[in-house]
Enzyme design. Structure first.
Site, PDB file in Angstrom:
ATOM      1  N   GLU A 127      -9.884  12.618   7.513  1.00 47.68           N
ATOM      2  CA  GLU A 127      -9.854  13.944   6.890  1.00 47.68           C
ATOM      3  C   GLU A 127     -11.217  14.612   6.936  1.00 47.68           C
ATOM      4  OE1 GLU A 127      -7.434  13.815   3.004  1.00 47.68           O
ATOM      5  OE2 GLU A 127      -7.969  11.725   3.431  1.00 47.68           O
TER       6      GLU A 127
ATOM      7  N   LYS B 213      -3.521  -1.812   9.991  1.00 46.78           N
ATOM      8  CA  LYS B 213      -3.890  -2.014   8.587  1.00 46.78           C
ATOM      9  C   LYS B 213      -4.031  -3.492   8.228  1.00 46.78           C
ATOM     10  CE  LYS B 213      -3.197   2.351   7.105  1.00 46.78           C
ATOM     11  NZ  LYS B 213      -4.011   3.126   6.171  1.00 46.78           N
TER      12      LYS B 213
ATOM     13  N   TYR C  34       1.243   5.719  -0.112  1.00 46.78           N
ATOM     14  CA  TYR C  34       0.792   6.972   0.521  1.00 46.78           C
ATOM     15  C   TYR C  34       1.091   8.067  -0.500  1.00 46.78           C
ATOM     16  CZ  TYR C  34       0.770  10.485   4.401  1.00 46.78           C
ATOM     17  OH  TYR C  34       0.521  11.536   5.241  1.00 46.78           O
TER      18      TYR C  34
ATOM     19  N   THR D 275      -4.626   6.691  -0.217  1.00 47.21           N
ATOM     20  CA  THR D 275      -5.916   7.380  -0.149  1.00 47.21           C
ATOM     21  C   THR D 275      -6.011   8.482  -1.194  1.00 47.21           C
ATOM     22  OG1 THR D 275      -5.972   6.948   2.215  1.00 47.21           O
ATOM     23  CG2 THR D 275      -7.505   8.591   1.382  1.00 47.21           C
TER      24      THR D 275
ATOM     25  N   THR E 246      -8.548  -5.577   4.047  1.00 40.83           N
ATOM     26  CA  THR E 246      -8.523  -4.710   2.865  1.00 40.83           C
ATOM     27  C   THR E 246      -9.561  -5.254   1.897  1.00 40.83           C
ATOM     28  OG1 THR E 246      -6.156  -4.243   3.114  1.00 40.83           O
ATOM     29  CG2 THR E 246      -7.137  -3.834   0.948  1.00 40.83           C
TER      30      THR E 246
ATOM     31  N   TYR F  55       2.710   3.251  14.975  1.00 41.78           N
ATOM     32  CA  TYR F  55       3.345   3.461  13.676  1.00 41.78           C
ATOM     33  C   TYR F  55       4.756   4.049  13.744  1.00 41.78           C
ATOM     34  CZ  TYR F  55       2.743   8.561  13.195  1.00 41.78           C
ATOM     35  OH  TYR F  55       2.836   9.927  13.313  1.00 41.78           O
TER      36      TYR F  55
ATOM     37  N   GLN G 220      -3.168   2.685  15.042  1.00 46.39           N
ATOM     38  CA  GLN G 220      -2.086   3.190  14.193  1.00 46.39           C
ATOM     39  C   GLN G 220      -1.286   4.281  14.893  1.00 46.39           C
ATOM     40  OE1 GLN G 220      -3.478   4.554  10.386  1.00 46.39           O
ATOM     41  NE2 GLN G 220      -1.481   5.240   9.708  1.00 46.39           N
TER      42      GLN G 220
ATOM     43  N   GLU H 214      -9.241   4.018  -2.261  1.00 47.64           N
ATOM     44  CA  GLU H 214      -8.067   3.793  -3.089  1.00 47.64           C
ATOM     45  C   GLU H 214      -8.435   3.059  -4.374  1.00 47.64           C
ATOM     46  OE1 GLU H 214      -4.565   2.270  -1.195  1.00 47.64           O
ATOM     47  OE2 GLU H 214      -5.237   2.838   0.824  1.00 47.64           O
TER      48      GLU H 214
ATOM     49  N   ARG I 105      -7.362   3.915  13.293  1.00 42.34           N
ATOM     50  CA  ARG I 105      -6.532   5.104  13.500  1.00 42.34           C
ATOM     51  C   ARG I 105      -5.936   5.185  14.905  1.00 42.34           C
ATOM     52  NH1 ARG I 105      -5.379   6.312   8.345  1.00 42.34           N
ATOM     53  NH2 ARG I 105      -7.236   6.848   7.129  1.00 42.34           N
TER      54      ARG I 105
ATOM     55  N   ASP J 122       0.845  -1.190   0.000  1.00 42.91           N
ATOM     56  CA  ASP J 122       0.000   0.000   0.000  1.00 42.91           C
ATOM     57  C   ASP J 122       0.880   1.239   0.000  1.00 42.91           C
ATOM     58  OD1 ASP J 122      -2.582   1.176   0.027  1.00 42.91           O
ATOM     59  OD2 ASP J 122      -2.293   1.733   2.115  1.00 42.91           O
TER      60      ASP J 122
ATOM     61  N   ARG K 219       1.470  17.427  12.241  1.00 48.52           N
ATOM     62  CA  ARG K 219       2.769  18.120  12.302  1.00 48.52           C
ATOM     63  C   ARG K 219       2.688  19.586  11.912  1.00 48.52           C
ATOM     64  NH1 ARG K 219       3.634  13.246   9.913  1.00 48.52           N
ATOM     65  NH2 ARG K 219       3.546  14.153   7.823  1.00 48.52           N
TER      66      ARG K 219
END
Length: 415
Positions: A359, A249, A124, A345, A253, A240, A236, A197, A233, A122, A138
């Protein structure tokens, strides 16, 4: 290109996702019979396992379509793929002999995994998604990692939990740590999410140690599916660093049931966006490698009607599947027939184009209201998420079939 007509009447509508222009590949069963390879045409399935057995379809190596997956055809390479598609078009075109005995109504069929997944990677690689997520965690000035504009970032996922559309998803358990907690806790994921995706299915291979060009990588792609990389999430967030997603993850899927070929998508090729940083030569595309495919996501609480929560397009991606595959092989990594490449995504610049709930609700801080009046920050038990997509032509469309998943409650962890 305009609509091609077929003796299968339902294929001659601008509304069907499966006109003669498409001819996607799937695996189906009816009333528990042995799985068979089939091609979607209108609201029917053309049974190509039966067609090959009866001599209507002849391939270089026979039998090829006697297995409950399309990997054997993938292994024969692009020339055979083209010959097979041409023969299907000939058999199903208007004016050809009608063969209703080879048709099965899609409504009577259960769709199965269309191919054997060798490995799953997968990426990003959507800039709007990466900017949104990076800004959340961030700040906008550090949203993109320093390498992001130079290489498509990815991680190796789990082939064992790639599932066909319609398979229910059990909410995962995992270890999490609340921001104000001193130690982590264990239990069901509370921030369950989707990722809208596209998946590229690899039909070629390279020997270990041999890199491939972007053009060679594109030639290796057999077709595309819709892909939902379900994401926990909260799990994760805790796991992560420093090596990326793992259990968050690995649990599921989902993919759509029909493999849409590159040949069907050829009229819809488009270019990746203008680069902010020049790519190194080995990642530069020789021509358009993305596709103009409209995408949408709906969400339905248990027993309630669905709400469209996002609409976007595959052309929003910063890196194409061919670039992702070429990058994957740069180290000499051997890619195999049946490998699955997730795009990452797909989000656009507008809020309505965001391909994840992370998001859409900005990390849960901005709940969204469904048409039913209910609100959501993340997915609740009983919710059904549906991904849909189609490339729109002149009086026809190239569809993928829905990618559907319903969330079941987490299982009690063994004591």
């Amino acid at each position: 290109m305009t609509l091609l007509t077929s003796w299968v009447g339902s294929a001659n509508s601008a509304e069907t996702p499966f006109p003669l222009n498409n001819l996607p590949y799937g695996v189906f069963t009816v009333d528990g019979t042995a799985p068979r390879c089939g091609v979607a045409i209108g609201d029917q399935i053309f049974d190509v396992t039966k067609a090959e057995a009866d001599g209507l379809v002849e391939l270089d190596a026979a039998p090829v379509l006697d297995a409950p997956y399309w990997n054997k055809l993938m292994e024969l390479g692009p020339d055979v793929w083209a010959t097979f598609r041409a023969r299907l078009t000939e058999l199903l075109s208007e004016g050809a002999e009608a063969r209703p005995g080879y048709l099965v109504a899609q409504a009577d069929a259960v769709m199965l995994m269309p191919f054997k997944v060798a490995e799953f990677t997968d990426f990003y690689a959507g800039k709007h998604h990466a900017m949104n997520v990076g800004t959340m965690f961030r700040g906008p000035e550090n949203a993109l990692p320093p390498n992001w504009l130079h290489i498509p970032i990815g991680y190796n996922g789990r082939a064992s939990t790639v599932l066909v559309s319609g398979t229910d998803i059990v909410r995962p358990n995992g270890q999490m740590k609340a921001p104000d907690a001193e130690v982590p806790s264990f239990g069901p994921c509370k921030r369950l999410d989707i990722e809208l995706e596209m998946g590229a299915i690899i039909g070629g291979s390279n020997a270990m140690g041999d890199p491939v060009t972007v053009q060679q990588a594109d030639d290796m792609i057999f077709g595309y599916v819709l892909l939902n990389d379900w994401s926990a999430r909260d799990i994760q967030a805790w796991e992560y660093q420093p090596l990326g997603p793992f259990q968050a993850k690995a649990f599921a899927t989902s993919i759509s049931p029909w493999i849409v070929t590159k040949a069907a998508l050829e009229p819809f090729r488009t270019s990746t966006p203008t680069r902010e940083k020049d790519l190194l030569p080995h990642l530069v595309e020789p021509g358009p490698m993305l596709y103009d495919i409209d995408l949408e996501v709906t969400m339905a609480p248990e027993g309630q009607s669905a709400t469209t929560i996002a609409r976007t397009n595959y052309d929003r991606m910063y890196y194409s599947a061919a670039q992702q595959l070429a990058h994957h092989a740069t180290s000499g990594c051997a890619m195999n027939v049946g490998d699955l490449i997730g795009s990452g995504t797909i989000s656009g610049p507008e809020k309505s184009e965001r391909g994840s709930l992370l998001e859409l609700t900005w990390g849960g801080k901005e709940p969204m209201t469904l048409d039913t009046g209910e609100t959501r920050t993340f997915i609740e038990d009983g919710d059904t998420l549906v991904l849909a997509g189609a490339a729109k032509g002149d009086g026809f469309q190239i569809g993928f079939g829905a990618c559907v998943g319903t969330i079941l409650p987490a299982k009690t962890f063994p004591q």
